[in-house]
Every structure is written in C-alpha cells, then in structure tokens.
Write a protein that holds these residues in place. Structure first.
Motif, mmCIF file in Angstrom:
data_model
loop_
_atom_site.group_PDB
_atom_site.id
_atom_site.type_symbol
_atom_site.label_atom_id
_atom_site.label_comp_id
_atom_site.label_asym_id
_atom_site.label_seq_id
_atom_site.Cartn_x
_atom_site.Cartn_y
_atom_site.Cartn_z
ATOM 1 N N ALA A 7 0.874 -1.176 0.000
ATOM 2 C CA ALA A 7 0.000 0.000 0.000
ATOM 3 C C ALA A 7 0.907 1.220 0.000
ATOM 4 O O ALA A 7 1.985 1.198 0.584
ATOM 5 N N CYS A 8 0.437 2.268 -0.641
ATOM 6 C CA CYS A 8 1.296 3.330 -1.131
ATOM 7 C C CYS A 8 2.182 2.736 -2.235
ATOM 8 O O CYS A 8 3.233 3.244 -2.564
ATOM 9 N N GLY A 9 1.738 1.595 -2.745
ATOM 10 C CA GLY A 9 2.486 0.905 -3.779
ATOM 11 C C GLY A 9 3.524 -0.027 -3.185
ATOM 12 O O GLY A 9 3.697 -0.131 -1.978
ATOM 13 N N ASP A 10 4.218 -0.705 -4.081
ATOM 14 C CA ASP A 10 5.344 -1.564 -3.677
ATOM 15 C C ASP A 10 6.592 -0.696 -3.613
ATOM 16 O O ASP A 10 7.500 -0.786 -4.459
ATOM 17 N N LEU A 11 6.637 0.177 -2.611
ATOM 18 C CA LEU A 11 7.611 1.259 -2.602
ATOM 19 C C LEU A 11 9.057 0.791 -2.554
ATOM 20 O O LEU A 11 9.903 1.283 -3.312
ATOM 21 N N ALA A 12 9.381 -0.134 -1.657
ATOM 22 C CA ALA A 12 10.778 -0.550 -1.512
ATOM 23 C C ALA A 12 11.313 -1.224 -2.772
ATOM 24 O O ALA A 12 12.361 -0.822 -3.302
ATOM 25 N N PRO A 13 10.634 -2.249 -3.294
ATOM 26 C CA PRO A 13 11.173 -2.877 -4.509
ATOM 27 C C PRO A 13 11.148 -1.962 -5.730
ATOM 28 O O PRO A 13 12.104 -1.950 -6.520
ATOM 29 N N MET A 14 10.080 -1.187 -5.892
ATOM 30 C CA MET A 14 10.016 -0.289 -7.045
ATOM 31 C C MET A 14 11.089 0.802 -6.962
ATOM 32 O O MET A 14 11.575 1.276 -7.997
ATOM 33 N N SER A 15 11.484 1.177 -5.735
ATOM 34 C CA SER A 15 12.547 2.176 -5.589
ATOM 35 C C SER A 15 13.899 1.617 -6.005
ATOM 36 O O SER A 15 14.746 2.347 -6.536
ATOM 37 N N GLN A 16 14.124 0.336 -5.764
ATOM 38 C CA GLN A 16 15.374 -0.259 -6.245
ATOM 39 C C GLN A 16 15.434 -0.249 -7.762
ATOM 40 O O GLN A 16 16.499 -0.021 -8.349
ATOM 41 N N ILE A 17 14.295 -0.468 -8.394
ATOM 42 C CA ILE A 17 14.241 -0.351 -9.853
ATOM 43 C C ILE A 17 14.499 1.096 -10.263
ATOM 44 O O ILE A 17 15.268 1.374 -11.191
#
Length: 508
Positions: free
Chosen positions: A142-152
């Motif tokens: 929630a608030c998106g998949d923030l941690a993994p998407m930030s690594q991308i």
C-alpha cells in the motif's frame, strides 16, 4: 513480434510473454502523447505554485511540509534513496520485468506526471535485457510496492545494480554498455516510478498464467486416477453441471471426459453405483478453483490497465486528485484466494493418491502399487512427501490481506500485505507441482496393472510419463523420480503431450 503498450489493453498473457519469454515492448504513439500532455500540465501547476502531494510536499506523515524550489529539484532523489529499503536475495528476473511492464502501462495513461524519458527508459531496459537488482522482500502493498520499485527506480539515476549479459553490474556501467541514456529524476519523476502495486501485479499475473495451465494438468491427473480406480463416470456428465450452473464445474467435467474419451470405462468395465467424494466431486472442487481464478484474472487485468497513483493528474479537467489508488487490496484479496484454491485442489489430488495406494480402496490394485508388498513398500513413502507439502501449503494459505500492521506514524494505518500474498502463492505453486507429479506417477503405476483400454488422453499422458520415469518393478530410491515428475508438471510436458493427442483443453 512485440507487445504494444497503450495503457488500456494489457493482458496477463502479455505480462508472461514479456517477463518470461523476453518479448519486446513498443509504446503506442498516442500513449507517449498522453505522457507529454500530462507532464506539460504538471509543469504549469508547478509554475503556479499549486500544492501537489509528493511533488512539492513531503510524503506520508510529512505530506503537510511544503518544499521550496530548490528542495523540489532534489526531493525525488532522496525519496528513492529512502525508499530503496528492501531486504533479501534478488527477485527472479521475470518478476522484475513483470513489475516494470506493469508500471510502464500505468504511466502510459498520462495521469502520473512523469517526463516521457522515464517511460522510454524502462521500455529500452526491457527490450535490451537490463534487469534491475530488486530485493525480494520489503513491500507492504500500500502506497504501492515502494521498496522494490525504488530499487528499480535507482537505475533512472544511474545508481543501484543491473543484471545484464549474465553479469551483475553497477547500473551506470550496464546502461552505458547497452547505450541507454540515464534520464535522472526531476519533479514528480521518482514518485511516479514507484507509486503503485506493480510488483504484486506483475508476480500475480505470472502466477495466474501458470495456475491456469496447472489446473488443466490437475484434470488430466484426475482422469488417469479415475481410470485406474474404475470410476463411475456419471458424475462427469456435463448435463449434471449445467443444471447447477457453475461454469468452472462445467469446464472441468468437459476436460476430464475429453481425456477419458475412448476408454473401456465408458460402458465396458463394471463400476460402483457411487464413488467417494474425492473422485466424484472433482469437477465441483476444481471448478470452484477455476471460477475464482477467472475472477482473479479479471481483477488483475483491471489493475494492469488502471491508474494506481497518488496524486492523479487529469489534464483535460485541469485537476489534481489525491486518493489511495495505490492500495493493493483489490488484488491482494483475490491472490490470497488463488493460493488457497491451489492448496484445495492439491488436497483433492492427495486424497485420490491415497485411494490408489490403499488396497482396501483401490478396487483390486496391489498394496502401495507394488506386487512384492512386504519385501517391497512401493509408493508408500511418496504419500508422506505429498502430505508434507500439503501441510506447508495449508500454513501458507492463511490470508495475507488481513495481516495489516500500521506504519509511518499511523498515516499508513491499513496496508494490503499483498507482497506476502504473492510470495507465499509462489511457494504454494511450487509445492503443487510436486504433489501433482506424485499423483501422476502413482496413476501411471496403477494403470500398468490394468488390462482394459484407456482413454486417448490418459494413454498419451501415461506414455509421456513412461519416457521419463520407469515402472516401479521393485523398490528404488524415489527422490529422483519425484523430482523428475515435479519438473514434468512445471514444464507442462504432460499437458502438451495430452493436448497434442486430443486437442486443447478448455481454460474457462
């Protein structure tokens, strides 16, 4: 051939083909036009000093803190740094590629506010085989998949790491080798790259694709076991299921009958008046899983083609809306039930296995499917292995969507935990390949003891299995056979052999 991205018509098959089969991606010119229009709109709003969450404000608990022009220029970089906070081994490349494709399709709506360069960079990375290193754990969905998407998203600044040409490289070096310019991050770009449940969506799409084909194999295994146990075939008459009305059961009955067609069991072999539930309720049980899988597919394709952002920019209305479209629950809940459905069908498989192995239930088959019972134990221990995997599946079938833990100083006080759902569903699927493989092995062994004609599909499956696993004439270590059978199910070899013999089985 390539998948054309419009923002509106991405299918689960497209995700699988791009993520797993490395199919190319092409942005439709209208989609890029929408991205440019939206970016122009955002630039106008910034020039007018309009307050926009995550663009010229902090995020989460800091959403009321207004950023000055200098801070706006730097904020996206620190946003990505702070949120690249995952842990664990790198996720499979297919999962990362699926997440990137999902995000590209969201951005292509032209409601996210990022620069066109951001979208094009992700497209180029997919097409040239650059896969960011992304830790498998860290998202609460929630608030998106923030941690993994930030690594991308680190790679958009030339930072982080990338798998490229069978090497794990610094992102800047990999992008230079591939000839992809590093776009950097300007106002809004970072949040636009991470603010959605795209990792859950990508992984779940792959899982749905795989389960749709696994369920067909569950029906083939059921058909083989039913033939070996001299089942009464009246419960598979499609008219029975049409009268109740559940399409999944109708499809399952049709597939099972298609596999068995041509068998002596259809009128030439004496059968019981009525069989046990694990045999005669197979269409109802597998059908229920099919019906839910169809619903899950619908939900995931809605998510694939929706706008999961906050805020959302609507240029044609000159408005910026704040909400919670990043919330993963609409896909987390059905994905939990997809995993539970696979477990349920696996339990049914194990119960049929039990009937094959128990001579009191197997209608004349030898104890544990061996002629040398006492000296030999046959497939006795195969059931132990299946049972262990069943218990693990049951533990993993506890829903993740009810496990919310508040975070971010209670600003984010309800989250979907959908990433847990995606990861545990993958484990459930992996076990299901082994469980079904053991039933296939036992069914083939049982059929070797029968002397009547089998259905065309049943015979095709049996012959394919015998090319890889020999009849158990006397005891031998079974773990190589179990692992071989698991890989046959996972690779869909049995399914392909049967469909080549009798034609394609129905999916829905």
């Amino acid at each position: 051939m390539s998948v054309v991205i419009t923002g509106n018509n991405l299918k689960i098959e497209d995700v699988y083909n791009v993520a797993v089969r490395n199919e190319k991606v092409e942005l439709h010119k209208d989609a890029m036009g929408k991205v440019k229009t939206c970016r122009d709109f955002l630039e106008e709003k910034l020039a007018q000093k309009e307050i926009m969450y995550g663009t010229n404000t902090g995020i989460g608990e800091f959403s009321e803190i207004i950023l000055n022009d200098e801070q706006v220029a730097q904020f996206q970089k620190y946003l990505i740094y702070n949120h690249a906070a995952g842990i664990g081994e790198p996720a499979p490349k297919a999962h990362v590629r699926a997440a990137m494709l999902s995000r590209i399709n969201v951005l292509s709506h032209g409601c996210s506010g990022c620069r066109p360069e951001i979208v094009q960079t992700y497209v180029d990375m997919l097409n040239k085989g650059l896969t960011p290193v992304m830790c498998v754990k860290g998202s609460v969905g929630a608030c998106g998949d923030l941690a993994p998407m930030s690594q991308i998203a680190l790679t958009l600044m030339g930072e982080g790491e990338i798998f490229y040409q069978d090497q794990r490289l610094p992102a800047a070096k990999a992008m230079e080798m591939a000839g992809i310019p590093v776009p950097g991050l300007k106002a809004r770009d970072g949040l636009a790259a991470i603010n959605g449940s795209n990792v859950i969506t990508g992984i779940g799409s792959i899982e749905i694709y795989e389960i749709e084909r696994w369920i067909k194999q569950a029906e083939i295994a059921a058909a083989m076991t039913l033939e070996a146990l001299k089942a009464n075939l009246k419960p598979y008459d499609v008219r029975l299921h049409r009268l109740r009305g559940f399409q999944g059961a109708v499809t399952s009955a049709e597939n099972i009958k298609k596999v068995i067609e041509g068998s002596d069991l259809m009128g030439k072999v004496k059968v019981k008046v009525q069989d046990a539930y694990s045999m005669r309720s197979t269409p109802q049980v597998i059908g229920a899983a099919r019906d839910h899988l169809r619903y899950a597919r619908q939900q995931f394709e809605i998510e694939l083609n929706g706008v999961g952002d906050n805020p959302i920019f609507i240029p044609e209305d000159k408005v910026v809306l704040t909400g919670a479209n990043f919330q993963g629950t609409p896909i987390s809940l059905p994905l939990d039930m997809v995993g539970a459905s696979v477990t349920m069908v696996s339990v049914l498989s194990e119960r049929r296995l039990n009937r094959l192995l128990n001579s009191a239930l197997s209608v004349g088959l030898p104890d544990f499917l061996t002629k040398g019972a006492g000296m030999f134990s046959g497939m006795m221990l195969s059931q132990y292995t299946a049972d262990m995997m069943i218990v693990e599946q049951r533990i993993l079938s506890m829903p993740s969507c009810i496990q919310s833990i508040p975070a971010a100083a209670d600003q984010e006080d309800f989250v979907s935990m959908g990433m847990n759902g995606a990861l545990k569903t993958q484990q459930i699927i992996d076990n299901s390949y082994g469980i079904l493989g053991i039933e296939f092995m036992a069914a083939a062994q049982a059929l070797d003891f029968r002397d009547y004609k089998f259905g065309k599909g049943t015979q095709a499956a049996r012959e394919f299995i015998r090319k890889h696993v020999a009849h158990l004439e006397e005891d031998r270590p079974l773990y190589p056979d179990h692992n071989t059978m698991k890989e046959l199910v996972k690779g869909r070899g049995i399914l392909h052999a049967v469909e080549e013999a009798i034609g394609e089985l129905k999916t829905y």
